[in-house]
Design a protein around this motif. Structure first.
Motif, short mmCIF file in Angstrom:
data_model
loop_
_atom_site.label_atom_id
_atom_site.label_comp_id
_atom_site.label_asym_id
_atom_site.label_seq_id
_atom_site.Cartn_x
_atom_site.Cartn_y
_atom_site.Cartn_z
N LEU A 10 87.96 26.30 35.47
CA LEU A 10 87.72 25.20 34.52
C LEU A 10 88.82 24.15 34.57
N VAL A 11 90.08 24.60 34.68
CA VAL A 11 91.19 23.66 34.78
C VAL A 11 91.08 22.84 36.06
N PHE A 13 88.36 22.15 37.75
CA PHE A 13 87.22 21.24 37.58
C PHE A 13 87.61 20.04 36.71
N ALA A 14 88.33 20.30 35.63
CA ALA A 14 88.76 19.22 34.73
C ALA A 14 89.70 18.26 35.45
N LEU A 15 90.59 18.79 36.28
CA LEU A 15 91.51 17.92 37.03
C LEU A 15 90.76 17.04 38.02
N VAL A 17 87.53 16.07 37.87
CA VAL A 17 86.74 15.08 37.13
C VAL A 17 87.65 14.00 36.55
N GLY A 18 88.79 14.40 36.00
CA GLY A 18 89.74 13.44 35.44
C GLY A 18 90.27 12.49 36.50
N SER A 19 90.59 13.02 37.67
CA SER A 19 91.09 12.16 38.75
C SER A 19 90.03 11.16 39.20
#
Length: 59
Positions: A10-11, A13-15, A17-19
């Motif tokens: 999850l972390v 994936f979040a990184l 998407v955020g990038s």
């Protein structure tokens, strides 16, 4: 998969998407000066002229 594995996934994936969102937001913020844009357009016209001349020579 243990809980820590899901947290890492999850972390990550979040990184990602955020990038991608940061890249999207900054995509149009790079301004090119009028002088540089004029040089770019002149060079593009030169290259197109050379390519069209080469195409005519081949026929």
């Amino acid at each position: 998969m243990p809980l820590i594995g899901w947290v890492i996934v999850l972390v990550a994936f979040a990184l990602i998407v955020g990038s991608l969102m940061v890249l999207r937001d900054n995509a149009n913020s790079m301004k090119i000066s009028d002088e540089k844009m004029k040089k770019i357009q002149e060079r593009k016209a030169e290259i197109e002229a050379e390519e069209s001349a080469e195409d005519r020579e081949q026929w």
